[in-house]
Design an enzyme around this catalytic site. Sequence first.
Site, PDB file in Angstrom:
ATOM      1  CE1 TYR A 102      48.433  38.338  38.243  1.00  0.00           C
ATOM      2  CE2 TYR A 102      49.711  39.878  36.924  1.00  0.00           C
ATOM      3  CZ  TYR A 102      48.557  39.164  37.138  1.00  0.00           C
ATOM      4  OH  TYR A 102      47.535  39.279  36.241  1.00  0.00           O
ATOM      5  CE  LYS A 137      36.687  30.459  46.489  1.00  0.00           C
ATOM      6  NZ  LYS A 137      35.260  30.366  46.083  1.00  0.00           N
ATOM      7  CG  ASP A 184      32.841  32.338  44.325  1.00  0.00           C
ATOM      8  OD1 ASP A 184      32.906  33.230  45.193  1.00  0.00           O
ATOM      9  OD2 ASP A 184      32.561  31.149  44.595  1.00  0.00           O
ATOM     10  CG  ASP A 194      44.645  40.391  35.226  1.00  0.00           C
ATOM     11  OD1 ASP A 194      44.652  41.370  34.459  1.00  0.00           O
ATOM     12  OD2 ASP A 194      44.838  39.222  34.840  1.00  0.00           O
ATOM     13  CG  ASP A 235      40.309  41.815  31.044  1.00  0.00           C
ATOM     14  OD1 ASP A 235      41.006  42.762  31.427  1.00  0.00           O
ATOM     15  OD2 ASP A 235      40.623  41.082  30.076  1.00  0.00           O
TER      16      ASP A 235
HETATM   17  C1  IPM Z   1      46.724  44.003  32.957  1.00  0.00           C
HETATM   18  C2  IPM Z   1      47.353  42.940  32.089  1.00  0.00           C
HETATM   19  C3  IPM Z   1      48.688  42.520  32.679  1.00  0.00           C
HETATM   20  C4  IPM Z   1      48.417  41.972  34.073  1.00  0.00           C
HETATM   21  C5  IPM Z   1      49.460  41.500  31.832  1.00  0.00           C
HETATM   22  C6  IPM Z   1      49.729  42.019  30.443  1.00  0.00           C
HETATM   23  C7  IPM Z   1      50.744  41.065  32.493  1.00  0.00           C
HETATM   24  O1  IPM Z   1      46.494  41.865  31.915  1.00  0.00           O
HETATM   25  O2  IPM Z   1      47.377  45.022  33.217  1.00  0.00           O
HETATM   26  O3  IPM Z   1      45.577  43.826  33.360  1.00  0.00           O
HETATM   27  O4  IPM Z   1      48.042  40.796  34.232  1.00  0.00           O
HETATM   28  O5  IPM Z   1      48.587  42.728  35.033  1.00  0.00           O
HETATM   29 MG    MG Z   2      44.533  42.212  32.657  1.00  0.00          MG
END
Ligand code: IPM
Ligand code: MG
Length: 360
Positions: free
Chosen positions: A141, A191, A223, A247, A251
Amino acid sequence: MNLNILVLPGDGIGTEVTREAVKVLRRVVRKSDHSLKLTEGLLGGIAIHKTGSPLPDETVRLASEADATLMGAVGLPEFDHAPPEKRPEKGLLGIRKVLGVYANLRPVRAYPALLDSSPLKNDRVAGTDMIIVRELTGGIYYGTPRGIEENGSETRAINTMVYTRAEIERVAQMAFHLARGRRKKVTSVDKSNVLENSQLWRRVVTEIAREFPDVALDHMLVDNCAMQLILTPLRFDVVLTENMFGDILSDEGAVLAGSIGMLPSASIGDRKPSGAWVGLYEPVHGSAPDIAGQNKANPLGAIGSVAALLEYSFGLKQEAAAVNAAVEAVLCSGKVTADLKPPGRPATTEEVGEAVCAAI
Ligand code: IPM
Ligand code: MG
C-alpha cells in the site's frame, strides 16, 4: 475521565453509521461519570470537495490533538477513475500513516442470532471467534517505487511490497500479546513460497514467537488461508498478516459474521505518554454509494468500533462490554437491517442505533 474524540464521518453510508455510533457513545458516557468532547473533521471525498485535499492539514492537526479518532468510511464513485493520489482513499491511507496506527485489529465472530444470515452451513460457522491482526502502515500500500510509466510503445505499472524487520516485529508482538488474552494461538499468513517479503515475515514472526512460549504459532500460505477460513473457521484464534492479505481476508471474514456491516475495527499505534494507545476506529465496510442516503446501512460495525475505542484508547472495559452486550441484545431481538435478512420488515439504520442505545 474526559474523552476527547475526533469524528470523521467521511462519505456515503459512513456519515449515516457514524451518526448512530456517536449516539451510542453519548449514551454510554451519559450513563457513566465520564465526559465527552466531540470534534468533527473532514476526510475523503467530502474533504476533496471542501478543501481540494482528501486529508486536509486541519484534520491531521485535530487527529493529533484528540485522544482517539472515530471514522466512518471514504470513497465516492465520481473519483473511480482518478489516480490513487487524488482519490478519497488516499486520505484514509494518509491518516493511518500520520497516526502511525500499524496494527489493525478486526475481530470476526459468528453471533448465534445471525447464523442463518451466513450463506455457509450453520454447523461450520457456529462458534467462530477470531481476530485478524492486519499490518496497516506498510507493505504494498505504501511501498515505493510506484506508478505507471509510459516508455515509447510500452506501458508499465509498478508497486513495491516492502517490509522492514522492525515493522514486522511490532505488529507480531501485538498479535502475540492479544493471543495471550485469548486462546493462545497465532496463525501467521504469508506467501513465502513465492515472495522474499514473506520469507522475512515468516522468519521474524518465528523469532518473536520465542518471546511467547505459552502461545502456539503456525504458518499458513495466504491462498490456503482463504480456503481454510471458510472450511474450518474454528481453527483460527489470532490471524496475523501483512497489509494487503489482511484487507482481502477480512472481507472474507464478513461471510462468517453474516454481513460486512457487522465488522468493527481498531487501528492501534504506540502508547502515548499517558499510557493510552493511539487509536483510529472504523467499521471494516466501505462507503457503499449504492445504498447511501437510504437509511438502510447496518450501523453495528460502526457501533462495535465505539466499543473498541472505549476499550483500547481509554481502558474502559466495562463500558465497552455494555456496548457489545447491547449489540447482542439487539441482534437477538431481530431488529436488524436488510443485509442481515430479518424475517420481517428490516429495521432502518436509525432504528438499530436507537435500539442499541435503549439496550445500554
Ligand atoms: C479497508 C478498506 C481500505 C483498505 C480502502 C478503502 C483503502 O478496504 O479498510 O479494508 O484497503 O485498507
Ligand atoms: Mg478492505
